[in-house]
Motif scaffolding. Structure first.
Motif, PDB file in Angstrom:
ATOM      1  N   LEU A 187     -18.156 -31.807  -0.192  1.00 30.48           N
ATOM      2  CA  LEU A 187     -17.425 -33.064  -0.012  1.00 30.48           C
ATOM      3  C   LEU A 187     -16.199 -33.129  -0.917  1.00 30.48           C
ATOM      4  O   LEU A 187     -15.763 -32.130  -1.464  1.00 30.48           O
ATOM      5  N   SER A 188     -15.657 -34.324  -1.091  1.00 30.32           N
ATOM      6  CA  SER A 188     -14.355 -34.491  -1.731  1.00 30.32           C
ATOM      7  C   SER A 188     -14.362 -34.030  -3.192  1.00 30.32           C
ATOM      8  O   SER A 188     -15.304 -34.286  -3.939  1.00 30.32           O
ATOM      9  N   ARG A 189     -13.265 -33.385  -3.568  1.00 28.06           N
ATOM     10  CA  ARG A 189     -13.069 -33.008  -4.972  1.00 28.06           C
ATOM     11  C   ARG A 189     -11.885 -33.759  -5.574  1.00 28.06           C
ATOM     12  O   ARG A 189     -11.331 -33.330  -6.586  1.00 28.06           O
ATOM     13  N   ASP A 190     -11.477 -34.869  -4.963  1.00 23.43           N
ATOM     14  CA  ASP A 190     -10.360 -35.649  -5.501  1.00 23.43           C
ATOM     15  C   ASP A 190     -10.758 -37.115  -5.544  1.00 23.43           C
ATOM     16  O   ASP A 190     -11.471 -37.543  -6.446  1.00 23.43           O
ATOM     17  N   SER A 191     -10.313 -37.898  -4.574  1.00 17.47           N
ATOM     18  CA  SER A 191     -10.729 -39.298  -4.499  1.00 17.47           C
ATOM     19  C   SER A 191     -12.212 -39.363  -4.175  1.00 17.47           C
ATOM     20  O   SER A 191     -12.701 -38.675  -3.286  1.00 17.47           O
ATOM     21  N   LEU A 192     -12.932 -40.218  -4.893  1.00 17.74           N
ATOM     22  CA  LEU A 192     -14.365 -40.351  -4.665  1.00 17.74           C
ATOM     23  C   LEU A 192     -14.683 -41.630  -3.901  1.00 17.74           C
ATOM     24  O   LEU A 192     -15.715 -42.273  -4.128  1.00 17.74           O
ATOM     25  N   ILE A 193     -13.793 -42.001  -2.982  1.00 20.90           N
ATOM     26  CA  ILE A 193     -14.077 -43.018  -1.974  1.00 20.90           C
ATOM     27  C   ILE A 193     -13.633 -42.454  -0.639  1.00 20.90           C
ATOM     28  O   ILE A 193     -12.738 -41.606  -0.573  1.00 20.90           O
TER      29      ILE A 193
END
Length: 340
Positions: free
Chosen positions: A114-120
């Protein structure tokens, strides 16, 4: 750079070997918080073994570790946002994982990072005018956060990596109406999050904080009418009211209860409405309904709550023109204090 794993979904580790060396697969795990190197435990947290599946002269075995790891990660929230993740080491492979209390969807396949930047998951955030808002980012791939308004840079928030679990998620604040866009500056392509103000409402806004799909705490505001209800529960017994003595006839008091209540308790509920927002709210509403950790802030106090809404119809501007959502929550405690 660590590999993110999401322990609300299964996470599988595969071991292989040759039949000549034996067919028993072993997996030794160490689980800890703190610094990746200096706080590494000297002993294994779990030592697992199983017989591998033989394929010719080779064998393979798969271990699922999420439930074991999740026992060591208990997400809490008291109004202060903090990074809550945990290190997991596959000792035999000398591999460290960074475990988040997140999950993947079925169509994201096995072991999604999953995301490795924004956590929304949403790219638009709605908030009340003048209200602060908190946003989370993953520090390893984020170099800075730019707060922007009207196309101009307002300020830059520096982000630096840390090997400590208490700093892997950075929660940064947008102050009042200083921004209409947040740019997360990455080692690759940047990510933009639009900040929109909800028009003033005659109702007091309610703020929900919940643990989202990515394993981070996320805020969502409900702007419109809220309704509170109380549901009481009780048990009843029937009393024998008759009294008598040697010198007095049998009698009973007409002011005593023939039917009496006991174990009387109450549960409070609250129904909230988002007001009209963009269809980008579909993602956080979905994740809120699936969250196991939810809190409501009212009057400066943070309360644990449980989402009771079990189904909703996701809306789009094309189909519905205006998008809004109503959700019901139950306070996660009894009305009468009975903590023992």
């Amino acid at each position: 750079m660590s590999t993110k794993i999401n322990i609300r979904s299964p996470f599988y580790i595969k071991k292989t070997g040759t039949v000549a060396g034996g067919t028993t697969a072993t997996l030794n795990l160490r689980i800890w918080t703190g610094d990746e190197t200096t706080d590494l435990p000297s002993t294994n947290t779990y030592e697992l073994s199983k017989t591998g599946t033989i394929d010719g002269s080779n064998w393979s075995a798969v271990f699922e570790i999420s439930e074991l790891v999740r026992d060591y990660l208990d997400i809490t929230f008291n109004g202060t946002y903090s990074s809550q993740v945990i290190w997991v080491r596959d000792v035999g492979a000398s591999t460290n994982y960074l475990a988040f209390d997140g999950y993947g969807y079925f169509d994201e396949n096995i072991n999604p990072e999953l995301s490795r930047d924004s956590l929304i998951s949403n790219s638009v955030v709605w908030k009340p005018e003048g209200e602060n808002v908190i946003l989370p980012v993953f520090v390893e791939d984020t170099t800075a956060v730019q707060v922007r308004k009207g196309g101009s840079l307002v300020r830059t928030i520096s982000v630096s990596d840390s090997s400590n679990t208490n700093a892997k998620i950075k929660y940064f604040g947008i102050i009042g109406d200083e921004a209409d866009l947040v740019r997360i500056v990455l080692t690759g392509d940047d990510v933009d999050i639009e900040i929109k103000n909800m028009e003033c409402s005659q109702y007091d806004e309610q703020k929900i904080t919940f643990l989202n799909k990515l394993g981070a705490l996320q805020e969502i505001f409900f702007f419109k009418k809220s309704v509170e209800t109380l549901e009481a529960s009780k048990e009843t017994y029937k009393s024998n009211l008759v009294t008598h003595s040697f010198s007095a006839a049998a009698a009973y008091s007409q002011t005593r209860h023939q039917f009496s209540d006991f174990n009387v308790q109450g549960k409070e509920r609250i129904t909230l409405n988002t007001g009209f927002v963009s269809e980008d709210y579909n993602a956080p509403i979905e994740e809120l309904m699936l969250s196991e950790r939810v809190w409501l802030k009212r009057g400066g106090t943070t309360y644990p709550v449980r989402p009771l809404t079990k189904s909703t119809t996701f809306k789009t501007s094309l189909n519905d023109k205006m998008v809004d959502y109503t959700m019901e929550f139950e306070y996660a405690f009894d009305k009468i204090q009975n903590v023992r």
